[in-house]
Design an enzyme around this catalytic site. Structure first.
Site, PDB file in Angstrom:
ATOM      1  N   PRO A 137      39.296  40.029  50.099  1.00  0.00           N
ATOM      2  CA  PRO A 137      39.180  41.210  50.969  1.00  0.00           C
ATOM      3  C   PRO A 137      39.605  40.855  52.395  1.00  0.00           C
ATOM      4  CG  PRO A 137      37.126  40.775  49.789  1.00  0.00           C
ATOM      5  CD  PRO A 137      38.015  39.592  49.581  1.00  0.00           C
ATOM      6  N   GLU A 138      40.508  41.648  52.955  1.00  0.00           N
ATOM      7  CA  GLU A 138      40.945  41.417  54.324  1.00  0.00           C
ATOM      8  C   GLU A 138      40.293  42.465  55.234  1.00  0.00           C
ATOM      9  OE1 GLU A 138      44.680  39.712  55.057  1.00  0.00           O
ATOM     10  OE2 GLU A 138      45.353  39.963  53.004  1.00  0.00           O
TER      11      GLU A 138
ATOM     12  N   HIS B 171      26.850  38.158  38.266  1.00  0.00           N
ATOM     13  CA  HIS B 171      27.562  37.903  39.516  1.00  0.00           C
ATOM     14  C   HIS B 171      27.028  38.711  40.690  1.00  0.00           C
ATOM     15  CE1 HIS B 171      30.267  35.454  37.275  1.00  0.00           C
ATOM     16  NE2 HIS B 171      30.698  36.465  36.533  1.00  0.00           N
TER      17      HIS B 171
ATOM     18  N   ARG C 267      32.845  34.434  42.710  1.00  0.00           N
ATOM     19  CA  ARG C 267      33.178  33.082  43.167  1.00  0.00           C
ATOM     20  C   ARG C 267      32.183  32.541  44.191  1.00  0.00           C
ATOM     21  NH1 ARG C 267      39.507  32.561  44.082  1.00  0.00           N
ATOM     22  NH2 ARG C 267      38.854  30.388  44.257  1.00  0.00           N
TER      23      ARG C 267
END
Ligand code: ZN
Length: 271
Positions: free
Chosen positions: A2-3, A89, A107
């Site tokens: 995500p930016e 997650h 992650r």
């Protein structure tokens, strides 16, 4: 990953809905990149005042302290009154009187960190090194230009580094340099005022448009209400190696800079 535009889209997707909510309970999964830095129980009863953003951090202002949320490589937030049971997650659930805020992060490079305030040492460790905020009044040309002149890096590397201006991630750097007609490998310090002005304008334009369109379409990204973005579909050069430049028909080229892909038009960006 995500930016900045995705993070801003995420912020807008739940900021109003969560404002004024009281924290009822926290449920933490596996450890994230950094610890919460406060006992979860001590946040119960706190009120969420507002959600702001600085770079890629979301700042949840509480009536006492602030929660800094970073989405890392693969994080996404959801906020809804009723979410399904926590999955493998889902590593941070914050139940509030308005709904549950959930960080899903396979992650686990993301994090939720509590700090006493935005200028406390804890917060400064994360926010202190961030460059100018491109979508705010803080992003003045003079400061930006001075930063270019002082750099010893190539312009692409300087933009990606985030120390001069935040939010120009890999996709956006290619797009911004195409619009400004600047070769990505050019040394930042050699860019004159006229081209620097174009670059300054292009950064604002590209990031603002990406936010408007809902961010890039990225594998792991979805905003907190589940809508994917469309920015990448209309990229000028990014991901278009060998395809004709949308401005001059010259095939778009790909090069590697610091192990990242850079796309550019050799004719439109000749220096
Ligand atoms: Zn071209």
């Amino acid at each position: 990953m995500p930016e900045l535009p995705e993070v801003e889209v995420t912020r807008r997707s739940f900021a109003d809905a969560i404002a004024g909510a009281t924290i009822l309970a926290l449920a933490l999964g596996k450890p994230l990149r950094w610890p919460l830095c406060v006992a979860p129980a001590s946040l119960v009863g706190r009120q969420v005042m507002a959600v702001r953003r600085r770079g890629k951090y979301l700042l949840l202002d509480l009536d006492e302290g602030v929660l800094l949320i970073h989405l890392g490589m693969s994080g996404s937030l959801r906020f809804a009154p009723g979410l399904p049971d926590r999955g493998a997650h889902d590593h941070f659930d914050m139940h509030t009187s308005h709904g549950t805020l959930r960080l899903h992060d396979p992650r686990r490079f993301g994090a939720v960190v509590w700090a006493a305030g935005e200028s406390s040492p804890q917060a400064l460790k994360l926010l202190g090194g961030l460059g100018l905020e491109p979508l705010s009044d803080d992003f003045q040309f003079e400061a930006f230009y001075a930063g270019l002149r002082a750099s010893r890096m190539s312009i692409k590397q300087l933009l990606l580094g985030g120390k001069l201006v935040v939010g120009v991630g890999n996709i956006y750097a290619s797009e911004v340099l195409f619009l400004a007609r600047i070769r990505p490998t050019v040394r930042a310090a050699t860019i004159g005022p006229q081209r620097a002005k174009r670059l300054h304008g292009a950064i604002r334009e590209v990031l603002a448009r990406a936010v408007e369109r809902g961010g890039s379409t990225l594998r792991d990204f979805s905003s907190a209400d589940g809508n994917a973005g469309h920015f990448q579909l209309e990229a000028h050069v990014y991901g278009r190696e060998g395809l004709p430049c949308r401005r001059c028909d010259t095939p778009v080229r790909l090069l590697r800079q610091g192990q990242r892909s850079t796309y550019y038009c050799p004719k439109c960006q000749c220096s």
